[in-house]
Scaffold this motif. Sequence first.
Motif, short mmCIF file in Angstrom:
data_model
loop_
_atom_site.label_atom_id
_atom_site.label_comp_id
_atom_site.label_asym_id
_atom_site.label_seq_id
_atom_site.Cartn_x
_atom_site.Cartn_y
_atom_site.Cartn_z
N SER A 169 0.82 -1.23 0.00
CA SER A 169 0.00 0.00 0.00
C SER A 169 0.85 1.26 0.00
CB SER A 169 -0.93 0.00 1.23
OG SER A 169 -0.17 -0.05 2.43
N GLY A 170 2.11 1.15 -0.28
CA GLY A 170 2.97 2.32 -0.31
C GLY A 170 3.96 2.32 0.83
N PRO A 171 4.65 3.43 1.02
CA PRO A 171 4.50 4.71 0.32
C PRO A 171 5.08 4.67 -1.09
CG PRO A 171 6.37 4.81 1.80
CD PRO A 171 5.71 3.49 2.06
N CYS A 172 4.67 5.62 -1.90
CA CYS A 172 5.14 5.71 -3.27
C CYS A 172 6.49 6.42 -3.28
CB CYS A 172 4.13 6.48 -4.12
SG CYS A 172 4.59 6.59 -5.88
N GLN A 173 7.56 5.66 -3.53
CA GLN A 173 8.89 6.27 -3.56
C GLN A 173 9.81 5.48 -4.47
OE1 GLN A 173 9.73 6.20 0.64
NE2 GLN A 173 10.54 4.11 0.59
N ARG A 174 10.80 6.18 -4.99
CA ARG A 174 11.76 5.57 -5.91
C ARG A 174 12.65 4.59 -5.15
NH1 ARG A 174 16.80 6.02 -8.40
NH2 ARG A 174 16.79 6.13 -10.70
N ALA A 175 12.99 3.48 -5.79
CA ALA A 175 13.85 2.48 -5.16
C ALA A 175 15.08 2.23 -6.04
CB ALA A 175 13.08 1.19 -4.97
N GLU A 176 16.21 2.00 -5.40
CA GLU A 176 17.42 1.69 -6.15
C GLU A 176 17.31 0.31 -6.80
OE1 GLU A 176 19.95 3.76 -6.83
OE2 GLU A 176 18.60 5.20 -5.86
N VAL A 177 16.64 -0.61 -6.11
CA VAL A 177 16.39 -1.94 -6.65
C VAL A 177 14.88 -2.13 -6.76
CG1 VAL A 177 16.68 -4.42 -6.32
CG2 VAL A 177 18.50 -2.86 -5.62
N VAL A 178 14.39 -2.44 -7.93
CA VAL A 178 12.96 -2.56 -8.17
C VAL A 178 12.51 -3.99 -7.89
CG1 VAL A 178 11.11 -2.34 -9.88
CG2 VAL A 178 13.05 -0.74 -9.91
N ASP A 179 11.60 -4.14 -6.95
CA ASP A 179 11.06 -5.45 -6.60
C ASP A 179 9.90 -5.78 -7.54
OD1 ASP A 179 9.97 -7.72 -5.49
OD2 ASP A 179 10.06 -7.01 -3.42
N VAL A 180 10.10 -6.75 -8.41
CA VAL A 180 9.10 -7.13 -9.41
C VAL A 180 7.87 -7.76 -8.75
CG1 VAL A 180 8.69 -8.56 -11.47
CG2 VAL A 180 10.91 -7.47 -11.12
N ASN A 181 8.02 -8.26 -7.53
CA ASN A 181 6.94 -9.02 -6.90
C ASN A 181 6.15 -8.24 -5.86
OD1 ASN A 181 7.63 -11.16 -8.51
ND2 ASN A 181 8.64 -12.34 -6.91
N LEU A 182 6.29 -6.93 -5.81
CA LEU A 182 5.48 -6.13 -4.90
C LEU A 182 4.09 -5.93 -5.50
CD1 LEU A 182 7.61 -3.23 -3.37
CD2 LEU A 182 6.88 -5.37 -2.31
N GLY A 183 3.06 -6.07 -4.66
CA GLY A 183 1.69 -5.85 -5.11
C GLY A 183 1.06 -7.12 -5.62
N HIS A 184 -0.06 -7.52 -5.04
CA HIS A 184 -0.75 -8.74 -5.43
C HIS A 184 -1.76 -8.48 -6.56
CE1 HIS A 184 1.29 -10.15 -2.00
NE2 HIS A 184 0.36 -9.93 -1.10
N ALA A 185 -2.73 -7.61 -6.30
CA ALA A 185 -3.70 -7.27 -7.33
C ALA A 185 -3.00 -6.53 -8.47
CB ALA A 185 -4.80 -6.39 -6.74
N PRO A 186 -3.44 -6.71 -9.71
CA PRO A 186 -2.76 -6.07 -10.84
C PRO A 186 -2.60 -4.56 -10.67
CG PRO A 186 -4.39 -7.63 -11.63
CD PRO A 186 -4.58 -7.54 -10.15
N GLU A 187 -3.65 -3.89 -10.18
CA GLU A 187 -3.58 -2.43 -10.01
C GLU A 187 -2.52 -2.04 -8.99
OE1 GLU A 187 -7.49 -3.71 -11.57
OE2 GLU A 187 -6.28 -4.29 -9.81
N ASN A 188 -2.45 -2.79 -7.90
CA ASN A 188 -1.47 -2.48 -6.86
C ASN A 188 -0.05 -2.77 -7.34
OD1 ASN A 188 -3.39 -1.64 -4.99
ND2 ASN A 188 -3.65 -3.70 -4.15
N PHE A 189 0.10 -3.82 -8.12
CA PHE A 189 1.42 -4.12 -8.67
C PHE A 189 1.88 -3.01 -9.61
CE2 PHE A 189 3.19 -5.71 -12.75
CZ PHE A 189 4.53 -5.70 -12.36
#
Length: 497
Positions: free
Chosen positions: A81-101
């Motif tokens: 559910s956030g927070p919305c922030q830039r990450a140095e390493v992008v986790d491909v598996n964050l967010g279950h529902a398509p919209e949240n992902f």
Amino acid sequence: MKPQSVATGLGWAALVGPVALMLGLLSGCFDQTVSHIDAPHQNPAETKGAGPVTQAVGGRAVRQTIDEKDLGPFKLKPEWSGPCQRAEVVDVNLGHAPENFVRAAYCQITGKEPSAEVVRSWAEKLTNQARTRRIDVVLSICEEEKRTCQLAYSDPWENHPEFTGAPAKKLKRDIGAVFMYFFNCPNEVNCKMDWANTHAPGMAEEHPLLGFGEKKAGYYVPSNPGFWRRELIDAKYAGLDFLLLNTYGPDIEDKKLEPLAKALASLEDPIKIAFFDDTWTWGQPYFSEAWKQKPDLDDTEAAAKRIYAMKWKPFFSQVDKRHWYRFKGKPFVYFYNAGTLLPRTKSAALITRLKQMFVADFQEEPFVDADSAYFEDAAMERVADARYQWFTFNSPERRSRSTLKGHVIDHAMVKWDAVGRDHPGKLPRQTDLIIKDAVVLSRVLEETRDAELLVIATWNDLGEGTGINRNYDYYFHGQWQRPDYFMQLIRKSQSGL
């Protein structure tokens, strides 16, 4: 499986990277005709019609046999559910529902919220387009932002339960699967996380599922007895009768199958072991001198002696006879063609001599199921016990069937989801083969009920994406699928359901 990197002359113990090894010399046009492909771990360059096969195979819909919302004993971690922030390493598996992902990916890449249209568009593709994958969404956004993204793949599940016991088998059919073990986790040969679209526990860090003895956790690596024990237990639970160990040769030198022997000894009634002779290694410069010269089939005796002494005998000598899988009472051998053993017109003489050597040492004759390419030699109809076609997606039936000598033996490749093999770090092309759901497996299981034997290719080739073993990030139809999704399908089929 394409080995990503090996050290010349030092064998398995000194595998280092990266040196790209190309297994296949051929690329296929995968239409409705069946043509031989010389490399089992071929990277398809063109896949005509690959997309629709995930929706309906051969023009007919196939019903999935698992409620895709049924997670069984598995429980997902809390939704992102956030927070919305830039990450140095992008986790491909964050967010279950398509919209949240989509929101999680966009936030990690850009540091800002996506528009409603971006979320809607990608969520719709993930839910309704069978070819769209989470990694494709991430790479697309990275490309749009002109950012080179470093990726990670966290485990979305809170738990990974133990499974034990085979299903109540109602069908006469035995099922086996080709089993890969030429890799070195973590982050080495064939085990870099970006190389696979789905990930087995223990690839990046030690996992409790792969512990053994006093060691409470372990890596997904064949030097760990816990790796073998986990896969043997899970395969039995899935309803498999045996695993066909895809053996290159250097992977069994210096008693490297000892961890398997320990795992087998630790189980009361493990599933059986069969031998897959993968002939790709011959002539490759990445191993010791013994492997650099290809056996010449024009000299039957010399070729047979080398192959038998370096592969057949050491393999069967390291696996106790009581654990051998036997078909019709005979030790089971798959003999693969990688375009290395030539001329193929001399194949029958080679197989005949290999059988004779086996009988002399082990006092029983093996059952040899040979790649169809070897049947360029007409005498193979008499010498081989069965035949198979490795790549089956371009067959209308999505499988090959052998009725040689009165035995009904099927072979099928049921899934393909390569990421790091075809064009690493890039988006898939329209011609790429992507089959990430179970529509092919479901059809194959249904249509092979009359077979004596079904071989699935494969149980666990992560890089090619043909694996059906326990993985923690199967995602299709807009949701996470339980890690044993494909296992459950086989289990139910063998139970007659």
